[in-house]
Design a protein around this motif. Structure first.
Motif, PDB file in Angstrom:
ATOM      1  N   VAL A  20       0.835  -1.198   0.000  1.00  0.00           N
ATOM      2  CA  VAL A  20       0.000   0.000   0.000  1.00  0.00           C
ATOM      3  C   VAL A  20       0.870   1.248   0.000  1.00  0.00           C
ATOM      4  O   VAL A  20       0.639   2.199  -0.742  1.00  0.00           O
ATOM      5  N   LEU A  21       1.911   1.215   0.842  1.00  0.00           N
ATOM      6  CA  LEU A  21       2.789   2.374   0.924  1.00  0.00           C
ATOM      7  C   LEU A  21       3.471   2.645  -0.414  1.00  0.00           C
ATOM      8  O   LEU A  21       3.548   3.772  -0.871  1.00  0.00           O
ATOM      9  N   ALA A  22       3.931   1.544  -1.023  1.00  0.00           N
ATOM     10  CA  ALA A  22       4.585   1.705  -2.320  1.00  0.00           C
ATOM     11  C   ALA A  22       3.620   2.335  -3.302  1.00  0.00           C
ATOM     12  O   ALA A  22       3.987   3.196  -4.098  1.00  0.00           O
ATOM     13  N   GLY A  23       2.363   1.900  -3.235  1.00  0.00           N
ATOM     14  CA  GLY A  23       1.346   2.450  -4.111  1.00  0.00           C
ATOM     15  C   GLY A  23       1.206   3.947  -3.923  1.00  0.00           C
ATOM     16  O   GLY A  23       1.017   4.706  -4.861  1.00  0.00           O
TER      17      GLY A  23
ATOM     18  N   GLU B   6      -1.800   4.973  11.885  1.00  0.00           N
ATOM     19  CA  GLU B   6      -2.912   4.362  12.587  1.00  0.00           C
ATOM     20  C   GLU B   6      -2.726   2.864  12.699  1.00  0.00           C
ATOM     21  O   GLU B   6      -2.882   2.269  13.751  1.00  0.00           O
ATOM     22  N   ALA B   7      -2.378   2.255  11.573  1.00  0.00           N
ATOM     23  CA  ALA B   7      -2.182   0.811  11.576  1.00  0.00           C
ATOM     24  C   ALA B   7      -1.057   0.449  12.535  1.00  0.00           C
ATOM     25  O   ALA B   7      -1.132  -0.540  13.267  1.00  0.00           O
ATOM     26  N   GLY B   8      -0.017   1.268  12.545  1.00  0.00           N
ATOM     27  CA  GLY B   8       1.101   1.024  13.443  1.00  0.00           C
ATOM     28  C   GLY B   8       0.654   1.064  14.890  1.00  0.00           C
ATOM     29  O   GLY B   8       1.035   0.220  15.693  1.00  0.00           O
ATOM     30  N   LEU B  40      -8.062  -2.250   5.864  1.00  0.00           N
ATOM     31  CA  LEU B  40      -7.191  -1.227   5.308  1.00  0.00           C
ATOM     32  C   LEU B  40      -7.667  -0.825   3.910  1.00  0.00           C
ATOM     33  O   LEU B  40      -7.725   0.345   3.549  1.00  0.00           O
ATOM     34  N   PHE B  41      -8.033  -1.828   3.170  1.00  0.00           N
ATOM     35  CA  PHE B  41      -8.522  -1.608   1.814  1.00  0.00           C
ATOM     36  C   PHE B  41      -9.741  -0.685   1.848  1.00  0.00           C
ATOM     37  O   PHE B  41      -9.834   0.290   1.113  1.00  0.00           O
ATOM     38  N   LEU B  42     -10.681  -1.040   2.751  1.00  0.00           N
ATOM     39  CA  LEU B  42     -11.882  -0.224   2.888  1.00  0.00           C
ATOM     40  C   LEU B  42     -11.525   1.206   3.263  1.00  0.00           C
ATOM     41  O   LEU B  42     -12.058   2.166   2.716  1.00  0.00           O
ATOM     42  N   LEU B  43     -10.593   1.299   4.211  1.00  0.00           N
ATOM     43  CA  LEU B  43     -10.204   2.607   4.716  1.00  0.00           C
ATOM     44  C   LEU B  43      -9.630   3.464   3.581  1.00  0.00           C
ATOM     45  O   LEU B  43     -10.028   4.607   3.373  1.00  0.00           O
ATOM     46  N   PHE B  45      -9.739   2.980   0.235  1.00  0.00           N
ATOM     47  CA  PHE B  45     -10.491   3.200  -0.992  1.00  0.00           C
ATOM     48  C   PHE B  45     -11.938   3.622  -0.783  1.00  0.00           C
ATOM     49  O   PHE B  45     -12.600   4.053  -1.715  1.00  0.00           O
ATOM     50  N   SER B  46     -12.468   3.466   0.423  1.00  0.00           N
ATOM     51  CA  SER B  46     -13.848   3.879   0.638  1.00  0.00           C
ATOM     52  C   SER B  46     -13.967   5.031   1.615  1.00  0.00           C
ATOM     53  O   SER B  46     -14.754   5.940   1.412  1.00  0.00           O
ATOM     54  N   TYR B  47     -13.197   4.990   2.689  1.00  0.00           N
ATOM     55  CA  TYR B  47     -13.394   6.011   3.712  1.00  0.00           C
ATOM     56  C   TYR B  47     -12.586   7.272   3.432  1.00  0.00           C
ATOM     57  O   TYR B  47     -13.116   8.368   3.547  1.00  0.00           O
ATOM     58  N   VAL B  48     -11.317   7.095   3.065  1.00  0.00           N
ATOM     59  CA  VAL B  48     -10.505   8.282   2.805  1.00  0.00           C
ATOM     60  C   VAL B  48     -11.108   9.151   1.687  1.00  0.00           C
ATOM     61  O   VAL B  48     -11.229  10.367   1.845  1.00  0.00           O
ATOM     62  N   PRO B  49     -11.540   8.536   0.564  1.00  0.00           N
ATOM     63  CA  PRO B  49     -12.103   9.384  -0.497  1.00  0.00           C
ATOM     64  C   PRO B  49     -13.359  10.125  -0.065  1.00  0.00           C
ATOM     65  O   PRO B  49     -13.792  11.050  -0.742  1.00  0.00           O
ATOM     66  N   MET B  50     -13.943   9.693   1.057  1.00  0.00           N
ATOM     67  CA  MET B  50     -15.196  10.332   1.468  1.00  0.00           C
ATOM     68  C   MET B  50     -15.018  11.808   1.783  1.00  0.00           C
ATOM     69  O   MET B  50     -15.994  12.547   1.837  1.00  0.00           O
TER      70      MET B  50
END
Lengths: 561, 320
Positions: A20-23, B6-8, B40-43, B45-50
């Motif tokens: 993801v980071l690389a992306g 956040e993930a960290g 993470l994917f949801l976050l 691609f779905s939440y951040v663009p919100m």
């Protein structure tokens, strides 16, 4: 065991996170590494400019072949969805000519204006962008610094590049620069004796059917005469090729123009033609045609291609749109010609008008300010916009596809004619005729148009000249439409949508009283949609345009006073 | 970058030994870690663009960016709701969707049930394949086909009607506003029936054969088994699909309507989607388009919860 599972999970997570980071970070980096490629490779290849000078006896401008011919590839977006061109310097003679002369290969892409918006939003903009001058994206491109001012590029890289002053002035932004080179621009200062702006509007009817039924072109001069002529067609039940011939497919705005709907009032304010009594008269007239079965219901639903097909099948008697090409019909039946008739005049006896093609052109081609090759591209523009190249992109390369005859008119080569007759698409692939018109100037083409020999070509030539006498100077009206992204643009779109609907309703109305009712309904509806704001904007644009052109009145009947 | 931080934080938190929940979390570490990528994917691609929703409340300028564009408040929502065409557009959208709910929602269920009764395996597969092929044809082509079939000048349907003397003059179907909704829903049904049936066929395949056998022994006929065994068994699936359909009631297929629209049926064919496309996106009025999109999503959300609630009360089937 527990431990190893944990590690697998953690590793997986780490890998995915890394991905993801690389992306996230891979976006930048390929910005300016290639700029070093070609600074000034002037002496790279022996300039063969002499080759062009040789045989050319006509007064065409000396061809502006750039000196630097290092092969480069540029990207070029055209906001016309239909446009497709694969650069093929091996088989396509036009592409070969351009690549040989300039070293440039062009990677074309195309799409709707919405696609262009997406490109702008993503920042991934090709080296050259061609945009319809009326599209909302144009303003965005010009005001954002995405595109380089052409005047600056010219001054810096190609001071000999002469862009007509009127084009520069017309497209100049408030910042003092102009950004795009217009295709099909009619620069008045370059007009010569006999040049005139043509129109795509007019009134045309099938000659064979007229002769058969004893209809004369003058019959179309009055409403009654026109109706009588169309009735004759309907009542005779004329069939052509098995199709019952439909008397008429007319467009309301053309009829309104014939009836003399003005665009400016006596005090110099803009008049919205759609709201004039002449326009109402036009709707009533078309409604009458519809009720009498002279213009069918599907006139409101067929698209241009479907109409074209009907015309090509010979199933239509009279039309108002010159763009409906009848060549295919003529190929099959040399007697089936469309000739100019009328035009019909209204009750008020106003002088009929037709809208000329836009003097301010069609598309604008602009150069990306971040392109690696601003020097090469501005020279390519210079090269492509010469009179000679206008002819070449229209007909295919000179020598192979055409040459001047003794009168200085274009004469297509036999090889081209043969291939074109066999398969027009194949001819396009080989000669590239009509495939790269984004910097074309139509005037040299009109001046050198091949001498008409076939009755078909003669008829086309005559009607073009005939209706050119009904045109007016449309320039002051050409930039009044609100820009996209503005509130006025939104109102304009809403009004357009409503008008489309009401137009169909009026033409298909059950009675004349209904036409009037719908006409007034529409005005009322538009008031609710914010018409006043929209009108004020357009009127202001109109006044500004007149001011910059230095005229007080724009409409011919006002000017005579 | 925030995302990583956040993930960290989450990861480091998992190492702390504290309450019982934490230790449970820790013991499920391997399983939990499989969920993270999805989250993470949801976050991302779905939440951040919100945050782009902000556009709806701003006078958005492409070059000022979302943050620096001036605020516009509810201007664009108001513009849409007070638009004189609003009622008409809303009516068309709702009417077409309700009609679809009534006609084309049950169609794939019925089709799946009938298909299930086919015993010849090969024929069944053939029918199924043929029925869902139209789904893969784009609307531009499919719509064009429909227009051709319905054409008054050379359409098959008119030819048939005229030759059979059902009608004297060919009917210009697309010019008849009163027919438009039915044509639209019919076309949609035709195109989607096979594809829509797949999910029901899968559900039917999951029905316990013992139920059928028991019903057979009890003397149930084919239709009775369909009615009393199959349908109740797939009721859950049907209800969930219905909830989805209800929440999508303000959406209409965009392409099919654009393809079939003409000035004569504009009064009944303009829907929220097409109207906003024309007066919003087509004119680069992103704020307006976003505002309408947001309003639509809000209504869809309310409908989704509503339908879910009703269904939970009435049938014990629900999404959540």
């Amino acid at each position: 065991m527990q431990r190893s599972k944990k590690w697998i999970g953690a590793t997986l997570t780490a890998v995915l996170l890394g991905g993801v980071l690389a992306g996230c970070s891979s976006g930048d980096g390929n910005g300016n590494e290639n700029a070093k490629g070609n600074a000034n490779g002037n002496a790279a290849k022996p300039a063969d400019a002499t080759a062009a000078a040789g045989t050319n006896a006509t007064p065409a401008a000396p061809s502006e072949k750039p000196d630097d011919k290092t092969p480069i590839k540029i990207t070029w977006f055209v906001d016309q969805d239909y446009y497709k061109k694969n650069w093929d310097p091996v088989n396509n003679l036009l592409d070969k000519m351009i690549t040989d002369d300039t070293g440039v290969s062009i990677d074309f892409s195309s799409g709707t204006p919405e696609k262009l918006s997406a490109l702008i939003a993503s920042g991934d903009i090709p080296d050259v962008v061609t945009v319809d001058k009326g599209n909302p994206q144009r303003g965005v491109l010009e005001k954002s610094g995405i595109m380089s001012p052409l005047d600056e590029l010219i001054a810096k890289y190609d001071p000999d590049f002469k862009v007509p002053q009127s084009m520069q002035d017309w497209f100049r932004n408030p910042d003092g620069h102009f950004y795009g080179y217009a295709s099909f621009f009619w620069a008045k200062e370059t007009f010569k004796e006999g040049d005139s702006i043509r129109s795509n509007q007019g009134l045309y009817a099938r000659k064979d059917i007229m002769d058969q039924l004893g209809i004369k072109p003058e019959d179309f001069n009055t409403k009654d005469g026109l109706v009588a002529a169309l009735r004759k067609v309907k009542e005779s039940g004329t069939k052509y090729n098995g199709f019952t011939v439909t008397p008429a497919y007319f467009e309301s705005w053309v009829i309104g123009n014939f009836f003399g709907a003005p665009r400016e009032d006596a005090s110099g304010n803009l008049v919205d033609r759609e709201r004039t009594p002449e326009m109402l008269e036009a709707y009533k007239f078309l409604n009458q045609l519809n009720r009498e079965g002279l213009m069918p219901e599907d006139s409101q639903t067929l698209d241009q291609n479907q109409l074209q097909e009907k015309v090509a099948n010979g199933a239509v008697f009279a039309i108002t749109n010159k763009n409906l090409d009848w060549s295919a019909l003529y190929q099959k039946d040399p007697k089936a010609l469309f000739v100019h008739v009328g035009p019909v005049t209204g009750d008020a006896g106003n002088k009929p008008y037709v809208d000329p093609v836009n003097a301010s052109g069609w598309t604008l081609s602009m150069i990306n300010s971040k392109t690696k090759y601003p020097d090469r591209i501005i020279k390519l523009f210079d090269y492509l916009s010469t009179d000679e190249m206008s002819l070449n992109v229209n007909y295919g390369p000179k020598g192979a596809a055409w040459d001047f005859d003794e009168n200085g008119k274009v004469k297509p080569s036999d090889a081209f004619n043969a291939l074109n007759a066999e398969d027009a698409n194949k001819a396009k692939l080989k000669y590239g005729n009509g495939t790269l018109q984004w910097l074309i100037n139509w005037m040299p083409i009109q001046r050198t148009a091949p001498a008409s020999v076939t009755p078909d070509a003669v008829a086309k030539q005559e009607s073009a000249e005939y209706f050119a006498t009904f045109t007016y100077d449309m320039l002051p009206f050409e930039s009044i439409t609100p820009l996209g992204g503005t509130d006025e643009g939104g109102i304009n779109a809403k009004i357009e949508e409503n008008r489309k609907k009401q137009r169909a309703k009026m033409i298909l109305a059950k009675s004349e009283a209904d036409v009037e009712k719908y006409f007034n309904d529409e005005i009322e509806m538009e008031a609710k949609l914010g018409y006043q704001k929209f009108y004020d904007y357009e009127n202001k644009q109109f006044q500004d345009a007149k001011k910059s052109l230095g005229i007080e009145f724009a409409w011919p009947t006002n000017q005579k006073k | 970058m925030e995302r990583t931080l956040e993930a960290g934080r989450l990861a480091s938190a998992s190492e702390m030994k504290a309450s019982g929940r934490r230790s449970r979390w820790k013991s499920q570490f391997a399983l939990q870690s499989m969920v993270w990528p999805g989250l993470l994917f949801l976050l991302v691609f779905s939440y951040v663009p919100m945050y782009g929703i902000l556009i709806a409340f701003k006078k958005y300028d492409l070059f000022l960016g979302i943050m620096d564009s001036p605020w516009a408040g509810l201007t664009y929502f108001r513009e849409f709701v007070t638009d004189p065409n609003f009622q008409n557009v809303l009516r068309n959208t709702l009417a077409m969707n309700l009609l679809a709910l009534l006609l084309s929602f049950p169609a794939p269920i019925l089709f799946a049930l009938l298909l299930n009764e086919l015993t010849a395996g090969r024929f069944k597969r053939f029918v199924q394949t043929v029925s869902y092929v139209p789904h893969f044809v784009s609307w531009v082509i499919f719509g064009g086909l429909i227009l051709t079939v319905l054409s008054p000048s050379n359409g098959v349907l008119n030819l048939l009607l005229v030759k059979l003397h059902v009608v004297e003059e060919p009917i210009n179907f697309m010019a008849k506003p009163e027919l438009f909704w039915f044509i639209m829903v019919g076309a949609e049904m035709l195109k989607g029936i096979g594809w829509g049936a797949i999910i029901y066929i899968a559900a039917i395949a999951g029905v316990d054969p013992e139920l059928h056998e028991a019903a057979k022994i009890d003397g149930a006929g084919r239709f009775q088994r369909m009615r009393y065994v199959t349908v109740p068994s797939i009721m859950g699936t049907i209800v969930i699909m219905l909830i989805f359909a209800v929440s999508a009631i303000l959406n209409t297929g965009f392409e099919q309507i654009m393809v079939m629209q003409n000035p004569l049926n504009l009064d009944v064919s303009e829907t929220i989607d097409t109207y906003v496309y024309k007066v919003g996106l087509g004119q680069m009025r992103y704020s307006y388009s976003t505002a309408v999109g947001l309003a639509k999503s809000l209504v869809a959300l309310i409908l989704l919860f509503g339908a879910n609630y009703v269904s939970r009360k009435l049938s014990d089937n629900s999404l959540f």
